[in-house]
Write an enzyme that holds these catalytic residues in place. Structure first.
Site, PDB file in Angstrom:
ATOM      1  N   SER A 257      -5.502   2.962   4.982  1.00  0.00           N
ATOM      2  CA  SER A 257      -5.916   2.386   3.705  1.00  0.00           C
ATOM      3  C   SER A 257      -6.021   3.492   2.671  1.00  0.00           C
ATOM      4  CB  SER A 257      -7.279   1.703   3.836  1.00  0.00           C
ATOM      5  OG  SER A 257      -7.721   1.261   2.560  1.00  0.00           O
ATOM      6  N   SER A 258      -5.732   3.132   1.415  1.00  0.00           N
ATOM      7  CA  SER A 258      -5.923   4.083   0.315  1.00  0.00           C
ATOM      8  C   SER A 258      -6.996   3.584  -0.637  1.00  0.00           C
ATOM      9  CB  SER A 258      -4.602   4.268  -0.443  1.00  0.00           C
ATOM     10  OG  SER A 258      -3.602   4.729   0.433  1.00  0.00           O
TER      11      SER A 258
ATOM     12  N   GLY B 190     -13.095   2.216  -1.794  1.00  0.00           N
ATOM     13  CA  GLY B 190     -14.229   1.367  -1.438  1.00  0.00           C
ATOM     14  C   GLY B 190     -14.205   0.973   0.028  1.00  0.00           C
TER      15      GLY B 190
ATOM     16  N   ASP C 208      -6.322  -5.770   5.919  1.00  0.00           N
ATOM     17  CA  ASP C 208      -5.800  -6.484   4.763  1.00  0.00           C
ATOM     18  C   ASP C 208      -6.786  -7.590   4.442  1.00  0.00           C
ATOM     19  OD1 ASP C 208      -3.598  -6.464   2.830  1.00  0.00           O
ATOM     20  OD2 ASP C 208      -3.332  -8.533   3.459  1.00  0.00           O
TER      21      ASP C 208
ATOM     22  N   GLY D 174     -13.908  -3.663  -6.066  1.00  0.00           N
ATOM     23  CA  GLY D 174     -13.105  -4.878  -6.208  1.00  0.00           C
ATOM     24  C   GLY D 174     -13.874  -6.017  -6.869  1.00  0.00           C
ATOM     25  N   TYR D 175     -13.845  -7.177  -6.227  1.00  0.00           N
ATOM     26  CA  TYR D 175     -14.453  -8.384  -6.786  1.00  0.00           C
ATOM     27  C   TYR D 175     -15.959  -8.493  -6.508  1.00  0.00           C
ATOM     28  CZ  TYR D 175      -9.616 -10.011  -7.347  1.00  0.00           C
ATOM     29  OH  TYR D 175      -8.288 -10.148  -7.714  1.00  0.00           O
TER      30      TYR D 175
ATOM     31  N   HIS E 162     -17.124  -9.823   5.332  1.00  0.00           N
ATOM     32  CA  HIS E 162     -15.885 -10.100   6.059  1.00  0.00           C
ATOM     33  C   HIS E 162     -15.420  -8.868   6.844  1.00  0.00           C
ATOM     34  CE1 HIS E 162     -15.350  -8.499   2.117  1.00  0.00           C
ATOM     35  NE2 HIS E 162     -14.049  -8.344   2.208  1.00  0.00           N
ATOM     36  N   ARG E 163     -15.465  -7.690   6.195  1.00  0.00           N
ATOM     37  CA  ARG E 163     -14.980  -6.475   6.860  1.00  0.00           C
ATOM     38  C   ARG E 163     -15.904  -6.063   8.001  1.00  0.00           C
ATOM     39  NH1 ARG E 163     -14.319  -4.375   2.664  1.00  0.00           N
ATOM     40  NH2 ARG E 163     -12.198  -5.159   2.538  1.00  0.00           N
TER      41      ARG E 163
HETATM   42  O1  Y43 Z   1     -15.369  -6.243   0.231  1.00  0.00           O
HETATM   43  C1  Y43 Z   1     -14.712  -6.501  -0.798  1.00  0.00           C
HETATM   44  N1  Y43 Z   1     -15.298  -6.542  -2.011  1.00  0.00           N
HETATM   45  C2  Y43 Z   1     -14.622  -6.766  -3.129  1.00  0.00           C
HETATM   46  N2  Y43 Z   1     -13.300  -6.957  -3.171  1.00  0.00           N
HETATM   47  C3  Y43 Z   1     -12.659  -6.932  -1.980  1.00  0.00           C
HETATM   48  C4  Y43 Z   1     -13.321  -6.719  -0.770  1.00  0.00           C
HETATM   49  N3  Y43 Z   1     -12.428  -6.755   0.228  1.00  0.00           N
HETATM   50  C5  Y43 Z   1     -11.248  -6.988  -0.332  1.00  0.00           C
HETATM   51  N4  Y43 Z   1     -11.392  -7.094  -1.674  1.00  0.00           N
HETATM   52  C6  Y43 Z   1     -10.339  -7.284  -2.663  1.00  0.00           C
HETATM   53  C7  Y43 Z   1     -10.044  -5.947  -3.309  1.00  0.00           C
HETATM   54  C8  Y43 Z   1      -8.580  -5.877  -3.362  1.00  0.00           C
HETATM   55  O2  Y43 Z   1      -8.223  -6.374  -4.647  1.00  0.00           O
HETATM   56  C9  Y43 Z   1      -8.089  -6.846  -2.308  1.00  0.00           C
HETATM   57  C10 Y43 Z   1      -7.693  -6.135  -1.029  1.00  0.00           C
HETATM   58  O3  Y43 Z   1      -6.325  -5.818  -1.062  1.00  0.00           O
HETATM   59  P1  Y43 Z   1      -5.722  -4.938   0.124  1.00  0.00           P
HETATM   60  O4  Y43 Z   1      -4.263  -4.867  -0.008  1.00  0.00           O
HETATM   61  O5  Y43 Z   1      -6.277  -5.402   1.421  1.00  0.00           O
HETATM   62  O6  Y43 Z   1      -6.357  -3.505  -0.124  1.00  0.00           O
HETATM   63  P2  Y43 Z   1      -5.947  -2.371  -1.131  1.00  0.00           P
HETATM   64  O7  Y43 Z   1      -4.553  -2.556  -1.617  1.00  0.00           O
HETATM   65  O8  Y43 Z   1      -6.992  -2.260  -2.147  1.00  0.00           O
HETATM   66  O9  Y43 Z   1      -6.009  -1.077  -0.210  1.00  0.00           O
HETATM   67  P3  Y43 Z   1      -5.148  -0.796   1.138  1.00  0.00           P
HETATM   68  O10 Y43 Z   1      -4.056  -1.823   1.205  1.00  0.00           O
HETATM   69  O11 Y43 Z   1      -4.620   0.597   0.960  1.00  0.00           O
HETATM   70  O12 Y43 Z   1      -6.120  -0.900   2.269  1.00  0.00           O
HETATM   71  O13 Y43 Z   1      -9.168  -7.719  -2.032  1.00  0.00           O
HETATM   72 MG    MG Z   2      -3.114  -3.072  -0.364  1.00  0.00          MG
END
Ligand code: Y43
Ligand code: MG
Length: 201
Positions: A10-11, A14, A71, A157-158, A184-185
């Site tokens: 992951s990048s 958060g 994801d 994020g949200y 969720h995580r």
């Molecule tokens: O606990 C959370 N609290 C707030 N927002 C969250 C949470 N968990 C996921 N989210 C939102 C943020 C992001 O807009 C999307 C995940 O997208 P997702 O592609 O899985 O992650 P990412 O692109 O930010 O990082 P990466 O793919 O490198 O792990 O859902």
């Molecule tokens: Mg992503």
């Protein structure tokens, strides 16, 4: 602390902070893909599971290490499950939380309180190696409501627009350790650890 066991694919800063707490508390050391110079995988899947697998496989292939990926996204009932799989890029620019929140609040402008239900969904995948045909897959959900305006400055994020109705706090108003217990995580990782309990971690 155990020696490094895997790369976290992951990048998202958060997410990585949450994994640091969750996995650190359990005594697992990891490196991030960024620390190893691994670029982001292309998220071309049509489901959270597929994208988590793509991320983990990409990092495992690049590093030769086992890989763990998440994801996740926010699924809003009144929007037919959007932004869902496309949560990170909802407003067009990947990872622009402010723009994503603004677009979400605009889309929800006329939705009454009782219909503002939503949930976060996370899929976490562990691949022991890039060609592992038996990925360990776990999911977690966190149900709540979309607020009319952001609250709190924690999380990412949200989080500021997601209300946990049982605690009457937004996800951005929790202590990180409490969010990790409810989220969720956190739930997905607990389920993953349970699946691995007798085998790997
Ligand atoms: O606990 C959370 N609290 C707030 N927002 C969250 C949470 N968990 C996921 N989210 C939102 C943020 C992001 O807009 C999307 C995940 O997208 P997702 O592609 O899985 O992650 P990412 O692109 O930010 O990082 P990466 O793919 O490198 O792990 O859902
Ligand atoms: Mg992503």
């Amino acid at each position: 602390m155990s020696p490094v066991k895997f790369v976290v694919a992951s990048s998202n800063a958060g997410k990585l902070a949450e994994f640091r707490d969750l996995l650190g508390a359990a005594g697992y050391a990891f490196v991030t893909q960024g620390e190893l110079g691994v670029e982001d995988a292309e998220e071309t899947g049509l489901t959270f599971v597929e994208n988590a697998l793509l991320k983990a496989r990409h990092a495992a292939r690049a590093t030769g290490l086992p890989a763990l990926a998440d994801d996740s996204g926010l699924c809003v009932d009144a929007l037919g499950g959007a932004p869902g799989l496309y949560s990170a890029r909802y407003a067009g620019v990947h990872g622009d939380a402010q723009a994503n929140i603004a677009k979400l609040l605009a889309a929800m402008k006329d939705v009454p309180a009782a219909q503002r239900t939503a949930h976060f969904h996370a899929v976490i995948v562990l691949l022991r190696h890039a060609d592992d045909p038996q990925p360990v897959i776990a999911e977690g959900r966190w149900s709540g409501l979309i607020l009319e305006a952001p609250r709190g400055d924690g999380g990412f994020g949200y989080d500021p627009v997601f209300l946990d109705p049982e605690n009457n706090l937004s996800a951005a108003e929790f202590e990180p350790a409490i969010k990790n217990r409810l989220s969720h995580r956190g739930r997905a990782l607990a389920a993953l650890r349970q699946k691995l309990a007798d085998t790997w971690l």
